[in-house]
Write an enzyme that holds these catalytic residues in place. Structure first.
Site, PDB file in Angstrom:
ATOM      1  N   SER A 294      19.549  27.494  10.376  1.00 34.55           N
ATOM      2  CA  SER A 294      19.682  28.069   9.485  1.00 34.55           C
ATOM      3  C   SER A 294      20.562  28.417   8.814  1.00 34.55           C
ATOM      4  CB  SER A 294      18.692  29.075   9.952  1.00 34.55           C
ATOM      5  OG  SER A 294      17.605  29.119  10.269  1.00 34.55           O
TER       6      SER A 294
ATOM      7  N   LYS B  79      23.334  38.219   5.148  1.00 32.08           N
ATOM      8  CA  LYS B  79      22.018  38.218   5.905  1.00 32.08           C
ATOM      9  C   LYS B  79      21.432  39.223   6.283  1.00 32.08           C
ATOM     10  CE  LYS B  79      19.181  34.387   8.114  1.00 32.08           C
ATOM     11  NZ  LYS B  79      19.662  32.993   8.908  1.00 32.08           N
TER      12      LYS B  79
ATOM     13  N   SER C  71      17.334  29.945   7.041  1.00 30.67           N
ATOM     14  CA  SER C  71      16.919  31.235   6.076  1.00 30.67           C
ATOM     15  C   SER C  71      17.837  31.339   5.466  1.00 30.67           C
ATOM     16  CB  SER C  71      16.778  31.926   7.481  1.00 30.67           C
ATOM     17  OG  SER C  71      16.948  31.882   8.499  1.00 30.67           O
TER      18      SER C  71
END
Length: 396
Positions: free
Chosen positions: A140, A41, A116
């Site tokens: 997330s 990420k 996310s």
């Protein structure tokens, strides 16, 4: 020492990947994760590449060193496949990005992927990585796992180093990862988690918490809980009050981290996240301190309720919304989902989301939540139950 890097992949999906190689960064050692690949990420430092936080204007100079977790994974034998997109500054659970676009959810292409950690999750769901390294502040990891039929773990707050990781709200930020199966989820845990008591614990379910979800999801979760042998237990949760306090503290810390930069870069964020930061800018120190007091009491209550127990609840309050859903509908479902996901964040404990059989053919997830330090206990309990309840049909 700077690791050798392969050439970038010219056909990488730019809605999923900010950088991708074959691999982007090779493993630095042999170990239990040899043969695995990681989608990192875009909150984790990868040496030689800038951190972006999902915001093109935020990109700076290349990082000199890997984030601590990235180094651990490389040393355990995993290759870094690439750097995957996130919702802007990770302040959303939708899975979209105003500049890079919204990745396609492989399990439900007409529906949002969840965020996310959307890029990492989609990379795993498409088989372009076996491990999606993400973060979880308010869901997330868990939300994209549920929306895409994957396994995901949010670890106990502070049990794995966040050195080299861009923050959102430090009181709740944790390391997490997403996989396609339990075996890989556990393999990563063996490399990253500290020593803990791994004894399985009693499963409990609070029907009033399940009722936060849409009827069909609540029913599926209660059915799954019954199959797992969970017993009824009233958590005595002041869900609205706790969520309100959580949202205040998260907003206060998010603005403290990025408010100055956002003020100097008007127009850098897409509208949904920009509005969220605008509201965050109005939270006062007094309001944040009052909310912290509420959260301390909430955490004490949750720790007591989870002593020797693991809570079973729906991972999300809704199925993944359609990609065409209006902002108001997305926000309503988001708020109800956060009422559920904030419980693990408040208590600072681990949470594991795993796939349920689809509802109307759409993926959904069941979540197990424990008190801080119960990460290995959650995984042991899931492993035991998945062996004992083959009729339940655990994926992986």
């Amino acid at each position: 020492m700077t690791e050798a890097r392969a050439m970038p992949d010219p056909v990488a999906d730019t809605r999923v990947w900010r950088e991708r190689g074959m691999p982007l960064v090779p493993a630095t050692g042999d170990g239990p994760l040899s043969g695995h690949t990681v989608a990192v990420k875009d909150l984790y430092a990868v040496a030689g590449y800038p951190l972006g936080g999902g915001v093109p204007e935020f990109l700076g100079e290349p990082e000199h060193a890997h984030a601590a977790v990235v180094s651990q994974l490389l040393g355990s034998g995993a290759d870094v496949a690439g750097i995957a997109h996130t919702d802007e500054f990770a302040y959303s659970i939708t899975g979209g990005n105003g500049r890079y676009g919204m990745p396609i959810n492989p399990a439900a292409p007409q529906r949002i992927p969840g965020g996310s950690s959307s890029g990492s999750a989609v990379a795993v769901a498409r088989g372009e990585a076996t491990i999606g390294l993400g973060t979880d502040t308010a869901g997330s990891i868990r939300v994209p796992a549920a929306y895409q039929g994957l396994w995901g773990i949010r670890t106990s707050h502070g049990c794995i180093s966040t050195a080299g990781v861009l923050p959102l709200a430090e009181s709740f930020d944790t390391v997490g990862w997403i996989t396609r199966d339990l075996e890989t989820l556990r393999a990563v845990a063996e490399c990253l988690l500290p020593e803990q008591d791994a004894a399985p614990a009693e499963l409990v379910v609070d029907r009033s918490l399940c009722a936060v979800a849409d009827d069909e999801l609540a029913a599926a979760s209660l059915d799954a809980a019954a199959r797992l042998g969970a017993v009824d237990h009233d958590m005595n949760a002041d869900l609205d009050g706790w969520f309100s306090a959580f949202r205040v503290v998260q907003a206060f810390e998010a603005w403290r981290n990025y408010g100055e930069w956002i003020t100097r870069h008007p127009g850098a964020l897409e509208s949904e996240v920009a509005r969220r930061f605008e509201v965050a800018s109005t939270v006062t120190t007094e309001q944040a301190n009052d909310a912290r007091g509420v959260l301390r009491e909430a955490a004490d209550a949750l720790r007591a309720a989870l002593s020797g127990r693991i809570l079973v609840l729906p991972t999300t309050a809704t199925l993944a919304p359609p990609r065409t859903a209006l902002a108001g509908a997305l926000e309503s479902g988001r708020a109800r989902t956060l009422h559920l996901t904030c419980l693990a964040s408040i208590v600072g404990g681990p949470a594991v989301s795993f796939p349920l059989p689809g509802v109307r053919g759409i993926p959904s997830g069941l979540c197990l939540v424990g008190a801080a330090g119960m990460d290995r206990s959650l995984l042991s309990t899931i492993s035991e139950k998945s062996c004992d309840t083959g009729h339940f049909g655990f994926p992986g």
